[in-house]
Every structure is written in C-alpha cells, then in structure tokens.
Design an enzyme around this catalytic site. Sequence first.
Site, PDB file in Angstrom:
ATOM      1  N   GLU A 118       5.683   7.342   4.808  1.00 20.65           N
ATOM      2  CA  GLU A 118       6.095   7.850   3.346  1.00 20.65           C
ATOM      3  C   GLU A 118       5.521   9.320   3.411  1.00 20.65           C
ATOM      4  OE1 GLU A 118       3.573   5.848   0.534  1.00 20.65           O
ATOM      5  OE2 GLU A 118       4.909   6.474  -1.068  1.00 20.65           O
TER       6      GLU A 118
ATOM      7  N   LYS B  39      11.747   5.585  -4.766  1.00 21.31           N
ATOM      8  CA  LYS B  39      10.753   4.635  -5.033  1.00 21.31           C
ATOM      9  C   LYS B  39      10.853   3.875  -6.356  1.00 21.31           C
ATOM     10  CE  LYS B  39       5.553   4.288  -4.203  1.00 21.31           C
ATOM     11  NZ  LYS B  39       4.447   5.073  -3.477  1.00 21.31           N
TER      12      LYS B  39
ATOM     13  N   CYS C  58       6.502   1.903   0.163  1.00 18.20           N
ATOM     14  CA  CYS C  58       5.046   1.515  -0.030  1.00 18.20           C
ATOM     15  C   CYS C  58       4.725   0.582  -1.301  1.00 18.20           C
ATOM     16  CB  CYS C  58       4.187   2.900  -0.397  1.00 18.20           C
ATOM     17  SG  CYS C  58       2.635   2.863   0.111  1.00 18.20           S
TER      18      CYS C  58
HETATM   19  N1  LIG Z   1       0.520   4.155  -1.830  1.00 22.01           N
HETATM   20  C1  LIG Z   1       1.238   3.217  -2.442  1.00 22.01           C
HETATM   21  O1  LIG Z   1       2.233   3.379  -2.884  1.00 22.01           O
HETATM   22  C2  LIG Z   1       0.791   1.808  -2.674  1.00 22.01           C
HETATM   23  C3  LIG Z   1      -0.568   1.345  -2.177  1.00 22.01           C
HETATM   24  O2  LIG Z   1      -1.327   2.203  -1.742  1.00 22.01           O
HETATM   25  C4  LIG Z   1      -0.901  -0.064  -2.800  1.00 22.01           C
HETATM   26  O3  LIG Z   1      -2.201  -0.173  -2.697  1.00 22.01           O
HETATM   27  O4  LIG Z   1      -0.298  -0.652  -3.117  1.00 22.01           O
END
Ligand SMILES: NC(=O)CC(=O)C(=O)O
Length: 306
Positions: free
Chosen positions: A65, A139, A180
């Site tokens: 990411e 996202k 993520c």
């Molecule tokens: N960084 C993110 O998008 C997600 C993340 O770190 C989490 O704990 O959920």
Amino acid sequence: MASSFKPEQARVPPAFQLPIPPVSKFKIGLCQLLVTADKERNIAHARQAIEDAAKRGAQLVVLPEIWNSPISNDSFPVYAEDIDAGGDASPSTTMLSEVASLLKITIVGGSIPERCGDRLYNTCCVFDTDGKLKAKHRKIHLFDIDIPGKISFQESKTFTAGETPTVVDTEVGRIGIGICHDIRFQELVMLYAVRGAHLICYPGAFNMTTGPLHWELLQRARAVDNQLYVATCSPARDVGAGYVAWGHSTLVGPFGEILATTEHDDAIIISEVDYSQIELRRTSLPLEKQRRGDLYQLVEVQRLNS
Ligand SMILES: NC(=O)CC(=O)C(=O)O
C-alpha cells in the site's frame, strides 16, 4: 440519517463457484519495499524489486500500500497521479505497465494516491502480462483511527472512499482486491469468495499498534473462513517516518496456514500458490455445504448508480 438501502437493491449471491484458473500452481512475489520521500527513487526501487522477483520465478508480483509516497495526509495530494491519463501523468503506473509486459507477469500494483478531478483515492492497479490495466480498486474502507497516546490517523481527511468491490480474472487466477483497512470487513471477502476468487491480495500498511495484534489474525481469518489464499504486502518499516508500518508481508493458504512471511525490513518473499489446495480443503471440510442459508445469508447490494 435514513438508510438509502432499498430491499429491491438486494440479491442473494449464488453459492461458491470456483472457476478453472489458467494456471493452478505458480510462484508469487511479495515485495516489501522501504518507501522514502523521493518518488523517483521509490519507482526505481519498486521496478528493481519486481525484476528481482520475476528473476526468482514469480508470475504474480504484489506491491505494498502507498509505495510511491510517504503515508501522510500532507503527502497524498503532492504524490498523487492521474492514473486514467497515464504516461507522464502517472509515472508509477506507467512503470508497472511496462515492466509487466516486458517480463510477462501479472502485477497487483500495491496502491498509490490517485487524483481524479478534484478527488483523491487510495488506488490499486492490476496489470496483466501484456501490461494492460485490468482493474483499478479504490480503497473502500478508509482508515480513521484515534487511540489516544498510540495512534491517530484520519485517511478520510484527504481520500474519498471507493464504491466498488474488485474481482479480476488474470493469468494466475481470479483475484479479489482489498487495500489494508478493507481486510477488517469480512463481508467483502465473503462476496469475493462467492464470486469465485482463488486469492485475495491486500496491499496494506498496518501500524505498530494494530499490527502486532491484528495483522496476522485478520489474514488467517479471511483465508480460513473462505477457504482461499490471502496475500498481503506492506511497506518496510521506517522508524523515522511519521507513520511507522508494521511490515510482515505474508502468504496464507486456504487452511489458514502461514506459507511464507518476513519481519519488517525491505525484502522479497517468493512462495508457491497451489490452487488444488482450495479444492482439497473445501472437500475435506465442506463449509459451503454446511452453511445454513435457511437461517442467514449474505445479501449483495446492487448499486443503482454504478
Ligand atoms: N492502515 C490501514 O488502512 C489499516 C490499519 O492499519 C488497521 O489497523 O486497520
């Protein structure tokens, strides 16, 4: 606020249907990259890592990411690229397209800040072996968190959330994409599973607070619940950065088993994906047959505006 959901916009997805992939066994490369403030260097470094992974046999390469920019709301507008315009307007994705066609590999290109009109998105591009852009995932779940004394980050200050789940057919199977924070939302991967995904790729950058507790747990949960492969790819850890990434890029198999992982430094993981394992696990532990659709069901909302 009243919900905009209307029952006529819902449908029950059909049961799992696993398509026959063009290849059932292949090597995947997860490039955990150290990202700096120097965008040109980040692009050159990513290119080198992709080339190294391909040299080591990877037919599918996954990037982290936000690999071309620091992770900060101040940086996103500065590093953002117009992916649809391509060429000089998007040097990061131009490089990915070139290298995919040159090396004849599939690339799940991590994510970069994307500019589209006056909006910014956190966007993952998937390139096929001809260098064609096959899919663009924005996202869907933005990362807003506030744990006093630990971490505070509001991605929604700069990014707009994506509106579309992404499943893409590639030469290395049917791949679902999440970025993520998307990994925390199990309905998304359930939907990908009913759409026949073999593998879910999550470019992600968990942090030093949520990473140790949740990163591996979530990957294994998504894989074991849905009996498919899950691959994650994080930036390498830079303790001097404003946002410190957890690292630990990983490949998980359809029984929830960790097949390959790493610590937090810059690294390339090469591992084997064998889709026959999905059938094997689903035959010996037939969750899909045991599921009580008469008691509960996943309902897919049809977006009338998309
Ligand atoms: N960084 C993110 O998008 C997600 C993340 O770190 C989490 O704990 O959920």
